[in-house]
Scaffold this motif. Structure first.
Motif, PDB file in Angstrom:
ATOM      1  N   LEU A   1      24.591  66.610  21.870  1.00  0.00           N
ATOM      2  CA  LEU A   1      23.585  65.593  22.175  1.00  0.00           C
ATOM      3  C   LEU A   1      22.407  65.700  21.212  1.00  0.00           C
ATOM      4  CD1 LEU A   1      22.673  63.326  24.026  1.00  0.00           C
ATOM      5  CD2 LEU A   1      21.700  65.035  25.556  1.00  0.00           C
ATOM      6  N   THR A   2      22.004  66.923  20.887  1.00  0.00           N
ATOM      7  CA  THR A   2      20.910  67.118  19.939  1.00  0.00           C
ATOM      8  C   THR A   2      21.256  66.527  18.584  1.00  0.00           C
ATOM      9  OG1 THR A   2      20.208  69.151  21.064  1.00  0.00           O
ATOM     10  CG2 THR A   2      19.480  68.850  18.782  1.00  0.00           C
ATOM     11  N   LEU A   3      22.508  66.752  18.144  1.00  0.00           N
ATOM     12  CA  LEU A   3      22.958  66.202  16.871  1.00  0.00           C
ATOM     13  C   LEU A   3      22.936  64.685  16.913  1.00  0.00           C
ATOM     14  CD1 LEU A   3      24.200  66.586  14.061  1.00  0.00           C
ATOM     15  CD2 LEU A   3      26.445  66.683  15.156  1.00  0.00           C
ATOM     16  N   ARG A   4      23.383  64.126  18.021  1.00  0.00           N
ATOM     17  CA  ARG A   4      23.411  62.671  18.147  1.00  0.00           C
ATOM     18  C   ARG A   4      22.000  62.097  18.125  1.00  0.00           C
ATOM     19  NH1 ARG A   4      26.017  58.353  16.661  1.00  0.00           N
ATOM     20  NH2 ARG A   4      26.006  56.669  18.197  1.00  0.00           N
ATOM     21  N   ILE A   5      21.064  62.771  18.801  1.00  0.00           N
ATOM     22  CA  ILE A   5      19.672  62.320  18.803  1.00  0.00           C
ATOM     23  C   ILE A   5      19.108  62.332  17.387  1.00  0.00           C
ATOM     24  CG2 ILE A   5      17.338  62.944  19.540  1.00  0.00           C
ATOM     25  CD1 ILE A   5      18.591  63.903  22.181  1.00  0.00           C
ATOM     26  N   GLU A   6      19.417  63.395  16.636  1.00  0.00           N
ATOM     27  CA  GLU A   6      18.944  63.478  15.253  1.00  0.00           C
ATOM     28  C   GLU A   6      19.509  62.335  14.410  1.00  0.00           C
ATOM     29  OE1 GLU A   6      20.140  67.339  14.062  1.00  0.00           O
ATOM     30  OE2 GLU A   6      18.488  68.373  15.056  1.00  0.00           O
ATOM     31  N   GLU A   7      20.799  62.034  14.634  1.00  0.00           N
ATOM     32  CA  GLU A   7      21.420  60.936  13.898  1.00  0.00           C
ATOM     33  C   GLU A   7      20.746  59.611  14.224  1.00  0.00           C
ATOM     34  OE1 GLU A   7      25.437  61.107  15.141  1.00  0.00           O
ATOM     35  OE2 GLU A   7      25.959  62.851  13.922  1.00  0.00           O
ATOM     36  N   LEU A   8      20.518  59.366  15.514  1.00  0.00           N
ATOM     37  CA  LEU A   8      19.893  58.116  15.923  1.00  0.00           C
ATOM     38  C   LEU A   8      18.447  58.035  15.444  1.00  0.00           C
ATOM     39  CD1 LEU A   8      21.304  57.815  19.556  1.00  0.00           C
ATOM     40  CD2 LEU A   8      21.959  56.454  17.553  1.00  0.00           C
TER      41      LEU A   8
ATOM     42  N   VAL B   1      30.757  55.602   3.735  1.00  0.00           N
ATOM     43  CA  VAL B   1      30.799  54.785   4.960  1.00  0.00           C
ATOM     44  C   VAL B   1      31.994  55.176   5.828  1.00  0.00           C
ATOM     45  CG1 VAL B   1      29.558  52.849   3.948  1.00  0.00           C
ATOM     46  CG2 VAL B   1      32.047  52.912   3.781  1.00  0.00           C
ATOM     47  N   GLU B   2      33.078  55.624   5.208  1.00  0.00           N
ATOM     48  CA  GLU B   2      34.224  56.079   6.001  1.00  0.00           C
ATOM     49  C   GLU B   2      33.863  57.331   6.795  1.00  0.00           C
ATOM     50  OE1 GLU B   2      38.967  57.093   5.448  1.00  0.00           O
ATOM     51  OE2 GLU B   2      37.603  57.419   3.762  1.00  0.00           O
ATOM     52  N   SER B   3      33.210  58.292   6.127  1.00  0.00           N
ATOM     53  CA  SER B   3      32.803  59.513   6.819  1.00  0.00           C
ATOM     54  C   SER B   3      31.805  59.214   7.929  1.00  0.00           C
ATOM     55  CB  SER B   3      32.201  60.508   5.821  1.00  0.00           C
ATOM     56  OG  SER B   3      33.194  61.017   4.950  1.00  0.00           O
TER      57      SER B   3
ATOM     58  N   ARG C   1      29.699  70.717   1.528  1.00  0.00           N
ATOM     59  CA  ARG C   1      28.690  71.196   2.484  1.00  0.00           C
ATOM     60  C   ARG C   1      27.426  70.328   2.421  1.00  0.00           C
ATOM     61  NH1 ARG C   1      28.658  76.049   0.929  1.00  0.00           N
ATOM     62  NH2 ARG C   1      30.232  76.810   2.392  1.00  0.00           N
ATOM     63  N   GLU C   2      27.056  69.910   1.211  1.00  0.00           N
ATOM     64  CA  GLU C   2      25.893  69.035   1.075  1.00  0.00           C
ATOM     65  C   GLU C   2      26.141  67.702   1.780  1.00  0.00           C
ATOM     66  OE1 GLU C   2      23.440  65.850  -0.315  1.00  0.00           O
ATOM     67  OE2 GLU C   2      25.591  66.013  -0.777  1.00  0.00           O
ATOM     68  N   VAL C   3      27.366  67.204   1.689  1.00  0.00           N
ATOM     69  CA  VAL C   3      27.714  65.945   2.350  1.00  0.00           C
ATOM     70  C   VAL C   3      27.602  66.089   3.866  1.00  0.00           C
ATOM     71  CG1 VAL C   3      29.589  64.304   2.781  1.00  0.00           C
ATOM     72  CG2 VAL C   3      29.191  65.160   0.467  1.00  0.00           C
TER      73      VAL C   3
ATOM     74  N   LEU D   1      24.836  63.819   5.768  1.00  0.00           N
ATOM     75  CA  LEU D   1      25.330  62.780   6.674  1.00  0.00           C
ATOM     76  C   LEU D   1      25.362  63.241   8.120  1.00  0.00           C
ATOM     77  CD1 LEU D   1      28.299  61.314   4.573  1.00  0.00           C
ATOM     78  CD2 LEU D   1      25.900  60.587   4.640  1.00  0.00           C
ATOM     79  N   ARG D   2      25.040  64.536   8.347  1.00  0.00           N
ATOM     80  CA  ARG D   2      25.050  65.111   9.699  1.00  0.00           C
ATOM     81  C   ARG D   2      26.417  64.928  10.365  1.00  0.00           C
ATOM     82  NH1 ARG D   2      19.931  62.719   9.144  1.00  0.00           N
ATOM     83  NH2 ARG D   2      18.195  64.184   9.362  1.00  0.00           N
ATOM     84  N   LEU D   3      27.425  65.354   9.668  1.00  0.00           N
ATOM     85  CA  LEU D   3      28.774  65.222  10.203  1.00  0.00           C
ATOM     86  C   LEU D   3      29.038  66.303  11.245  1.00  0.00           C
ATOM     87  CD1 LEU D   3      30.781  64.548   6.901  1.00  0.00           C
ATOM     88  CD2 LEU D   3      29.701  62.905   8.458  1.00  0.00           C
ATOM     89  N   PRO D   4      29.606  65.951  12.392  1.00  0.00           N
ATOM     90  CA  PRO D   4      29.853  66.929  13.458  1.00  0.00           C
ATOM     91  C   PRO D   4      31.188  67.637  13.335  1.00  0.00           C
ATOM     92  CG  PRO D   4      30.349  64.750  14.271  1.00  0.00           C
ATOM     93  CD  PRO D   4      29.866  64.569  12.848  1.00  0.00           C
ATOM     94  N   PHE D   5      31.855  67.487  12.204  1.00  0.00           N
ATOM     95  CA  PHE D   5      33.158  68.111  11.980  1.00  0.00           C
ATOM     96  C   PHE D   5      33.194  68.696  10.573  1.00  0.00           C
ATOM     97  CE2 PHE D   5      33.330  63.511  11.286  1.00  0.00           C
ATOM     98  CZ  PHE D   5      33.672  63.450   9.946  1.00  0.00           C
TER      99      PHE D   5
END
Length: 327
Positions: free
Chosen positions: A102-109, A217-219, A249-251, A255-259
């Motif tokens: 949820l914290t990650l999602r909040i940061e993304e939003l 955009v795909e990621s 790792r920079e990507v 992009l704050r990828l959760p995976f």
């Protein structure tokens, strides 16, 4: 559930669903996951009791907190044992994972809101140019119109039914992923050519190569649909390209990828599975495709992939259409 059954006096599935505030379809789904195991009457009908009702209510409560049904088993085991979550380490770990996601999602939003606000402010000023800070239209999050559509050249038709090779590729979590031992269930591996960076030029003629443009955009699509993909049955999601781990790792961070992202600069997977590649500006790169791996075997392949910004949704639709098909 072995005790406390009320036999023929128990509830039918419709009554249970009504009292729990859910649907019959949802209850049957919980049963398919093994979360609820009703007794059977002599006539074969399911019979539910108060303990089953409490389990379904707990699943519903956890779902409202953002924890999907597939991840509620530790909580239900704790409830069945008559213990509080404070006494169940697995439940506490589940809460921590949910808070982190949820914290990650909040940061993304929050980041997305800041970008939209900057664009709005820039657009409200006549003649003001859009900068990188205000969300330039010439960035890797915006695809130009008229990109060439890749054609299916048959380069991936041999993949379904192929067993994944015993390769170990480095990931962005400072570990390795063994592609031949991904475990049970379905794993999504989207393979792409090259992720661009803000302020860095893409290879010359990049937009003219069918299927090349759109890795960022795909990621982002897989990022935004990550939880839905997991709820639909994806045991794991990975991005894979020939870029080195440091670049990947920079990507992930930007992009704050959760995976995790996988790196295959030596094209080991291409050699093992005969994956399609292409040349651009003197560099060999992967062609864009996505593998759905189930129990170590390629179950399905998406190829070609276009448009890349909508691809995660197509994968999600495919998974939802096969939900419950994994034993």
């Amino acid at each position: 559930m072995s005790g406390g059954r009320s036999g023929a006096a128990g509830m039918r599935i419709g009554e249970l669903a009504r009292r729990a505030g859910t649907t019959v379809k949802a209850v049957r789904y919980y049963e398919s996951l093994g979360l609820v195991t009703p007794a059977r009457r002599p006539n074969g009908y399911r019979s539910y009791d108060g303990a089953d009702l409490r389990l379904v209510q707990e699943i519903r409560a956890l779902k409202r907190l953002g924890i999907p049904a597939e991840r509620t088993r530790p909580f239900l085991d704790c409830l069945t044992a008559g213990r509080s979550h404070a006494d169940c380490p697995a439940s506490l770990a589940g809460y921590r994972d949910a808070v982190a996601e949820l914290t990650l999602r909040i940061e993304e939003l929050t980041a997305r809101r800041a970008l939209l606000t900057a664009r709005l402010e820039a657009a409200a000023q006549p003649g003001a140019p859009l900068t990188e800070e205000s969300g330039t239209m010439d960035d890797h999050l915006t695809l130009p119109a008229g990109l060439p559509v890749p054609e299916d050249d048959g380069a991936a038709r041999h993949l379904p039914g192929t067993r994944m090779p015993p390769l170990a590729l480095p990931d962005t979590a400072d570990g390795t992923v063994r592609l031949g031992a991904l475990g049970p269930g379905r794993t999504v591996i989207y393979v792409y050519p090259l992720t661009g960076r803000p302020g860095t030029d893409l290879p010359e003629g990049w937009d003219a190569i069918p299927g090349a443009r759109g890795c960022t955009v795909e990621s982002c699509g897989f990022r935004d649909h990550f939880e839905e993909l997991r709820e639909a049955g994806a045991a794991g999601v990975y991005g894979l390209s020939s870029q080195d781990t440091g670049y990947q790792r920079e990507v992930v961070e930007r992009l704050r990828l959760p995976f995790p992202m996988l790196s295959d600069p030596g094209f080991a997977l291409a050699g093992a599975l005969d994956l399609p590649t292409f040349e651009a500006a003197g560099r060999r790169l992967y062609r864009r495709l996505t593998l759905i791996v189930r129990d170590g075997v390629v179950e399905h392949v998406f190829y070609p992939v276009f448009p890349p910004g909508e691809h995660a949704e197509r994968v999600l639709e495919w998974l939802r259409g096969r939900r419950g098909a994994v034993a």
